[in-house]
Design an enzyme around this catalytic site. Structure first.
Site, short mmCIF file in Angstrom:
data_model
loop_
_atom_site.label_atom_id
_atom_site.label_comp_id
_atom_site.label_asym_id
_atom_site.label_seq_id
_atom_site.Cartn_x
_atom_site.Cartn_y
_atom_site.Cartn_z
N HIS A 134 -6.01 2.57 1.70
CA HIS A 134 -5.37 3.82 2.13
C HIS A 134 -6.04 4.43 3.37
O HIS A 134 -5.36 4.82 4.33
CB HIS A 134 -5.41 4.86 1.01
CG HIS A 134 -4.75 4.42 -0.26
ND1 HIS A 134 -3.71 3.51 -0.29
CD2 HIS A 134 -4.96 4.77 -1.55
CE1 HIS A 134 -3.33 3.32 -1.54
NE2 HIS A 134 -4.07 4.07 -2.32
N ASP A 185 0.90 -1.15 0.00
CA ASP A 185 0.00 0.00 0.00
C ASP A 185 0.94 1.20 0.00
O ASP A 185 1.56 1.50 1.02
CB ASP A 185 -0.89 0.01 1.24
CG ASP A 185 -1.89 1.16 1.22
OD1 ASP A 185 -1.58 2.19 0.59
OD2 ASP A 185 -2.96 1.06 1.84
N HIS A 186 1.08 1.85 -1.14
CA HIS A 186 2.16 2.84 -1.27
C HIS A 186 2.00 4.01 -0.30
O HIS A 186 2.98 4.71 -0.03
CB HIS A 186 2.27 3.34 -2.72
CG HIS A 186 1.16 4.22 -3.17
ND1 HIS A 186 0.01 3.74 -3.75
CD2 HIS A 186 1.00 5.57 -3.10
CE1 HIS A 186 -0.80 4.73 -4.04
NE2 HIS A 186 -0.24 5.86 -3.66
#
Length: 515
Positions: free
Chosen positions: A253, A190-191
């Site tokens: 996110h 999950d960047h």
């Protein structure tokens, strides 16, 4: 040699990085620039290789030309032409591969062993699947069948979201991966967890003595998390109309940011201990057991035609590849509760949407107000204190306090003391993918999501999705360029709160002290 001698340089072990989807947008915009930045900073030595894998044919020269263009356009470091670029580009090779053909993997194995011999790499292999999730299982199985997991070093799999469409599909995908890779070998990206200011949340909380004693329901009134986008669906219409904002942003996110804010301090500075605490937060989320509960706590919205910056913007149903009768949400806001001793009774408000006025990711912690019937509160309307963490696009934090307005007898105004990390001269903030690729090569899974974390998040989100599926027409609309449906404002107003202005929308009555 590293460009910045002041950087703390921890070199990655000798590794072959496989980029599946090597000609795709993610590789072009993020992965190649990240690898070049790591190289420029000395975090990759000369004992590495990158093998790009995709179906379409490419000569080595064409591949390296694409690589050069990618880094020139998207990397935070300019390309150093000449000998240094030639030395870097030598480490890159390209393999055209039908990912369903096992014989191709056997050829890839021979190609890999030649690269490992050339650069003295001890069999460490990192497989980055920048592919559609439905391909993860078959590619993993073919890596095994093709002998790609028979080297003497470690083997790790890095995969992008979305990890499934709901809990059953995520479970099926996880079972497929576990046939080949162990859980500790799977790195789910999950960047947002790689962003500097997201990682700074831990430091702000646990390295400052004046925050942790206040970080609870006795002192915090509410927490607001905003992740807003100015763009529409762009080229992602086909995917987005199937997923929507809840699955695209909420399950990953938004909930990840919430866990970072709400987690307990881990007992040890180990990846598993940190991830244990994040899972506890997700398991403590108050569920919405009925459709009425979902309707009372969650707002679902879709943008219609609107205007921003003098430009007319189409509605969602007019976008390319979107069903003209679609009820897919492009916006959602929710009131969540973390039912544990620290947070009992504190609402967490989250919102995300497309075609909003400002692109930003921000966390606002609103502290409880001073009593209004004693001392200064009797005469003045005192604004609540805020701690604001700006994650994107501007990085930084600010604290809003009340102070006497200079030059007046007794006027009190809000004063915001800001630290702007993005504004500092000489700071070249690393991209999220740099940190995450480097961590994966080291086997550090701190900022990757574990399976039980993914499962807990899907379990919570699925309840909302199921309620919406039973009433597909119950969706609010908002003009493109606005801050979303009026119901999102009402969600807070019924508790006596309001959404705070976000990055670029500062209040006029606040005195700003910027640093």
């Amino acid at each position: 040699m590293a460009d910045n001698q002041n950087l703390e340089v921890l070199q990655a072990p000798g590794t072959v990085f496989f980029i599946f989807g090597a000609t795709g947008d993610l590789a072009h915009r993020k992965l190649y620039p990240a690898i070049y930045s790591l190289y420029r900073e000395g975090k990759l030595a000369e004992d590495f290789a990158v093998i790009g894998v995709a179906r379409r044919p490419r000569t080595p020269e064409e591949f390296r030309s694409d690589l050069y263009d990618s880094i020139q356009e998207f990397c935070r470091y300019p390309v150093k032409d000449g000998e240094e670029w030639a030395r870097f580009a030598e480490h890159f090779e390209y393999k055209s591969l039908d990912i369903h053909n096992v014989d191709g993997y056997r050829e890839l194995r021979e190609h890999t062993e030649a690269m490992e011999a050339k650069y003295g790499i001890p069999g460490n292999r990192l497989f980055y699947l920048a592919l559609a999730p439905e391909l993860f299982g078959s590619v993993s199985l073919n890596l095994q069948k093709g002998g790609m997991l028979e080297s003497g070093g470690w083997h790790r799999l890095v995969i992008e979201k979305p990890f499934g469409y709901d809990l059953p599909s995520a479970e099926k995908l996880n079972e497929e991966l576990n046939q080949v890779f162990k859980e500790e070998e799977i790195f789910r990206i999950d960047h947002y967890l790689g962003k500097e200011m997201v990682q700074n949340i831990e430091v702000i909380r646990f390295a400052n003595a004046f925050f942790e004693p206040l970080w609870n329901n006795k002192h915090i009134a509410n927490v607001q998390i905003t992740l807003s986008e100015t763009v529409g669906v762009e080229e992602r219409g086909g995917y987005y109309d199937h997923a929507g904002a809840l699955r695209d942003m909420g399950q990953n996110h938004m909930l990840q940011l919430l866990t970072m804010i709400a987690m307990e301090p881990p007992s040890r500075l180990l990846a598993e201990d940190i991830r244990d605490e994040k899972v506890k937060v997700l398991r403590s989320l108050r569920p919405y057991p009925t459709e009425a509960e979902v309707k009372a706590h969650v707002v679902r919205g879709q943008y219609t035609e609107g205007e921003a910056g003098g430009k007319v913007l189409p509605g969602y149903r007019q976008e390319d590849k979107i069903d003209p009768n679609s009820n897919t949400e492009t916006y959602f806001a929710a009131k969540l509760y973390v039912d544990n001793f620290r947070w009992a009774g504190v609402p967490f408000y989250i919102r995300t949407g497309k075609r909003l006025p400002v692109k930003t990711t921000e966390v606002v912690v609103e502290f409880k107000s001073m009593p209004n019937n004693v001392y200064l509160g009797q005469k003045h309307t005192l604004a609540p204190n805020l701690l604001v963490i700006r994650v994107n696009p501007m990085e930084g934090i600010y604290i809003k306090i009340n102070a006497k307005n200079p030059g007046t007898e007794s006027e009190i105004k809000p004063l915001a003391m800001e630290f702007c990390q993005s504004c500092q001269v000489g700071i070249n903030s690393p991209e999220a993918y740099e940190r995450l690729i480097h961590d994966a090569a080291h086997g550090d899974s701190t900022y990757f999501t574990r399976w039980d974390e993914v499962a807990a998040a899907w379990s919570f989100i699925d309840r909302i999705a199921e309620a919406w599926a039973k009433a597909p027409g119950e969706i609010s609309h908002y003009p493109a360029g606005s801050w979303g449906p009026k119901e999102a404002e009402e969600l807070l107003a019924q508790d006596g709160f309001k959404w705070w202005p976000v990055n670029g929308q500062e209040e006029d009555n606040v005195i700003w002290i910027k640093g």
